[in-house]
Design a protein around this motif. Structure first.
Motif, short mmCIF file in Angstrom:
data_model
loop_
_atom_site.label_atom_id
_atom_site.label_comp_id
_atom_site.label_asym_id
_atom_site.label_seq_id
_atom_site.Cartn_x
_atom_site.Cartn_y
_atom_site.Cartn_z
N VAL A 216 55.50 45.80 38.69
CA VAL A 216 54.06 45.60 38.51
C VAL A 216 53.58 44.64 39.59
CG1 VAL A 216 52.27 44.68 37.00
CG2 VAL A 216 54.14 46.00 36.03
N LYS A 217 52.48 45.03 40.27
CA LYS A 217 51.92 44.16 41.30
C LYS A 217 50.41 44.05 41.11
CE LYS A 217 51.55 45.31 45.81
NZ LYS A 217 51.90 45.49 47.24
N PHE A 218 49.93 42.81 40.99
CA PHE A 218 48.50 42.51 40.95
C PHE A 218 48.22 41.55 42.11
CE2 PHE A 218 49.33 42.93 36.20
CZ PHE A 218 48.96 44.27 36.17
N GLN A 219 47.59 42.06 43.15
CA GLN A 219 47.48 41.28 44.38
C GLN A 219 46.07 41.41 44.97
OE1 GLN A 219 50.48 42.42 47.22
NE2 GLN A 219 50.26 40.56 48.41
N SER A 220 45.54 40.29 45.46
CA SER A 220 44.27 40.26 46.19
C SER A 220 43.13 40.90 45.40
CB SER A 220 44.42 40.96 47.56
OG SER A 220 45.41 40.33 48.33
N LEU A 221 43.02 40.49 44.13
CA LEU A 221 41.90 40.92 43.29
C LEU A 221 40.92 39.75 43.25
CD1 LEU A 221 44.10 42.56 40.51
CD2 LEU A 221 42.86 43.74 42.34
N GLY A 222 40.11 39.66 44.30
CA GLY A 222 39.36 38.43 44.57
C GLY A 222 38.24 38.12 43.59
N TRP A 223 37.84 39.11 42.78
CA TRP A 223 36.70 38.92 41.87
C TRP A 223 37.16 38.59 40.46
CZ3 TRP A 223 31.94 38.51 43.75
CH2 TRP A 223 30.85 38.64 42.90
N MET A 224 38.44 38.78 40.18
CA MET A 224 38.94 38.71 38.80
C MET A 224 39.26 37.27 38.40
SD MET A 224 41.84 41.19 37.09
CE MET A 224 41.13 42.67 37.79
N GLU A 225 38.56 36.78 37.36
CA GLU A 225 38.75 35.39 36.94
C GLU A 225 39.86 35.24 35.90
OE1 GLU A 225 35.01 33.85 35.68
OE2 GLU A 225 34.06 34.16 37.64
N SER A 226 40.13 36.32 35.16
CA SER A 226 41.17 36.26 34.14
C SER A 226 42.01 37.52 34.22
CB SER A 226 40.54 36.12 32.74
OG SER A 226 41.54 35.90 31.78
#
Length: 323
Positions: free
Chosen positions: A189-199
């Motif tokens: 699982v990769k969650f990367q460079s999601l600049g708008w996501m606060e949580s």
């Protein structure tokens, strides 16, 4: 007028499609006449590829119900709409990649993808709601580099992914709504460079067979994976300006690979690891400028590799490592 419904999808079949026939062979479209000939295909026994077709503005195959192969739609710079309203099955990989003006996916009947699903680098795509019938993806799901994507709603019926899950570099994506029924990932699982996501919240996820990488999500102040108890590979959390704690990882009991907590400037403590008992590789906690305590590592009794602590400028005590 409309005629009988197709398959068990409840979608009306247009009268013109009652005479539709199976089409055989791998089909790579180069000119418009080839595409027009597919209007009467009920199924394609082979791969269908449409790539680098600058003349393609609308992809409409009104009778196509299944593809026994892969569907590749890639780098068609004037493609605005996809309309494959009867297509319910793609037996191999589905790729929709690199489009500047494509706004919708037009796959309302699609229930099953027998390979991987790649939705990448579609600059005008706002939503995945056209995937709302999708129940099964056999391998990897990659949703990345879709600059204007505002929602993952449409993936709600996916409960397991056997391959990887990669949601990265979707700059305006506000949350993971649409993935909240996902319980298991069989790969990484990769969650990367999601600049708008606060949580960063995945409320149902219980196990990841591979690694979990959470990196460079500049607005993320918190994460919540309240049911994640098993991680087979490494845990890598790095490069966050606003992430204050790891409180959302309180159910995690073991990390099968290494643990890396690097360059998280606002993180003051790691008490979120209160249930963590074993790490199957090395552990590195470095360059976390605000970290004042290692409490949270108290229950770790097994560390299979080296422990590295460096450049945590506010850390004055290693209390928490006494086990």
């Amino acid at each position: 007028g409309n005629a009988d419904t197709g398959g068990d999808t409840g979608v009306k079949i247009p009268e013109a499609c009652l005479e539709a026939t199976p089409c055989v062979g791998d089909l790579r479209i180069t000119v418009r006449e080839e595409l027009d000939r597919l209007d009467t295909c009920e199924s394609i026994d082979g791969d269908l590829t449409l790539d680098a077709l600058n003349w393609l503005e609308a992809l409409k195959l009104p009778c196509l119900e299944s593809i026994n192969g892969s569907l590749t739609i890639e780098e068609n710079q004037n493609l605005e709409t996809i309309d494959l309203t009867l297509l319910h099955t793609v037996s191999a990989t589905l790729s929709i990649i690199d489009h500047d003006v494509l706004e919708n996916l037009g796959l309302d009947a699609l229930t099953s993808v027998g390979g991987s699903l790649h939705i990448e680098d579609n600059d005008a795509l706002l939503a995945l709601s056209d995937l709302s019938s999708l129940e099964f993806v056999a391998e990897t799901i990659q949703i990345s580099d879709n600059y204007r994507l505002r929602s993952l709603t449409g993936l709600d019926s996916i409960t397991e992914v056997d391959g990887d899950l990669d949601v990265s570099n979707n700059a305006l994506l506000p949350d993971f709504t649409g993935l909240h029924n996902l319980t298991r990932v069989g790969g990484n699982v990769k969650f990367q460079s999601l600049g708008w996501m606060e949580s960063l919240d995945l409320l149902s996820l219980e196990s990841i067979v591979g690694s979990l990488t959470i990196e460079g999500n500049s607005a993320a102040a918190r994460m919540d994976f309240p049911r994640l108890h098993t991680l087979g590979g490494q845990l890598f959390i790095a490069d966050h300006d606003a992430l204050e704690s790891l409180d959302g990882l309180g159910a995690l009991t073991s990390v099968g690979g290494s643990l890396s907590i690097l360059d998280n400037d606002s993180m003051t403590d790691i008490t979120g690891f209160s249930s963590l008992e074993s790490i199957g590789g090395a552990a590195e906690i470095s360059d976390n400028l605000s970290l004042v305590s290692l409490a949270g590592l108290d229950n770790i009794t097994a560390l299979e590799g080296d422990l590295t602590l460096s450049s945590n400028d506010s850390l004055s005590s290693v209390e928490g490592l006494h086990n």
